[in-house]
Design a protein around this motif. Structure first.
Motif, PDB file in Angstrom:
ATOM      1  N   UNK A 102       7.855 -13.970  45.533  1.00 13.44           N
ATOM      2  CA  UNK A 102       8.075 -12.862  44.543  1.00 13.44           C
ATOM      3  C   UNK A 102       7.744 -13.022  43.085  1.00 13.44           C
ATOM      4  N   UNK A 103       7.797 -14.139  42.639  1.00 14.49           N
ATOM      5  CA  UNK A 103       7.755 -14.447  41.399  1.00 14.49           C
ATOM      6  C   UNK A 103       6.053 -14.438  41.265  1.00 14.49           C
ATOM      7  N   UNK A 104       5.114 -14.767  42.168  1.00 17.04           N
ATOM      8  CA  UNK A 104       3.926 -15.083  42.053  1.00 17.04           C
ATOM      9  C   UNK A 104       3.126 -13.580  42.357  1.00 17.04           C
ATOM     10  N   UNK A 105       3.947 -12.630  42.998  1.00 21.31           N
ATOM     11  CA  UNK A 105       3.548 -11.212  43.187  1.00 21.31           C
ATOM     12  C   UNK A 105       3.698 -10.505  41.911  1.00 21.31           C
ATOM     13  N   UNK A 106       4.693 -10.806  40.999  1.00 24.60           N
ATOM     14  CA  UNK A 106       4.964 -10.051  39.774  1.00 24.60           C
ATOM     15  C   UNK A 106       3.938 -10.269  38.559  1.00 24.60           C
ATOM     16  N   UNK A 107       3.008  -9.456  38.219  1.00 24.01           N
ATOM     17  CA  UNK A 107       2.203  -9.988  37.038  1.00 24.01           C
ATOM     18  C   UNK A 107       2.835 -10.067  35.763  1.00 24.01           C
ATOM     19  N   UNK A 108       2.211 -11.116  35.027  1.00 21.61           N
ATOM     20  CA  UNK A 108       2.717 -11.223  33.481  1.00 21.61           C
ATOM     21  C   UNK A 108       2.335 -10.036  32.749  1.00 21.61           C
ATOM     22  N   UNK A 109       3.201  -9.986  31.709  1.00 23.88           N
ATOM     23  CA  UNK A 109       3.232  -8.773  31.010  1.00 23.88           C
ATOM     24  C   UNK A 109       1.833  -9.039  30.217  1.00 23.88           C
ATOM     25  N   UNK A 110       1.183  -7.941  30.008  1.00 23.31           N
ATOM     26  CA  UNK A 110      -0.200  -8.160  29.170  1.00 23.31           C
ATOM     27  C   UNK A 110      -0.132  -8.340  27.852  1.00 23.31           C
ATOM     28  N   UNK A 111      -1.056  -9.353  27.075  1.00 25.68           N
ATOM     29  CA  UNK A 111      -0.736  -9.496  25.852  1.00 25.68           C
ATOM     30  C   UNK A 111      -0.925  -8.391  24.656  1.00 25.68           C
ATOM     31  N   UNK A 112      -0.118  -8.343  23.888  1.00 25.36           N
ATOM     32  CA  UNK A 112      -0.062  -7.278  23.000  1.00 25.36           C
ATOM     33  C   UNK A 112      -1.337  -7.520  21.894  1.00 25.36           C
ATOM     34  N   UNK A 113      -1.919  -6.603  21.512  1.00 26.35           N
ATOM     35  CA  UNK A 113      -3.068  -6.634  20.513  1.00 26.35           C
ATOM     36  C   UNK A 113      -2.753  -6.589  19.200  1.00 26.35           C
TER      37      UNK A 113
END
Length: 59
Positions: free
Chosen positions: A48-59
């Protein structure tokens, strides 16, 4: 800070497994069913944790 999905899933799996293990050994005995529950908690958290993507980096 960038955390890889693999590192994130390993930490999540260890946390889930540790929580299940602490709960399982409250009576001082680890049964086969409790061991299976611990293993399933770790494997489930990894997936489950592997499937959830990381939050995109804020610019």
């Amino acid at each position: 800070m960038r955390i890889s999905p693999i590192a994130k899933s390993i930490v999540g799996g260890l946390a889930a497994g540790a929580t299940a293990a602490v709960t399982a050994v409250q009576d001082g005995v680890l049964t086969t069913g409790e061991g299976i529950t611990i293993a399933l908690a770790v494997l489930g958290a990894w997936g489950i944790v592997y499937a959830v993507p990381n939050r995109p980096k804020e610019s």
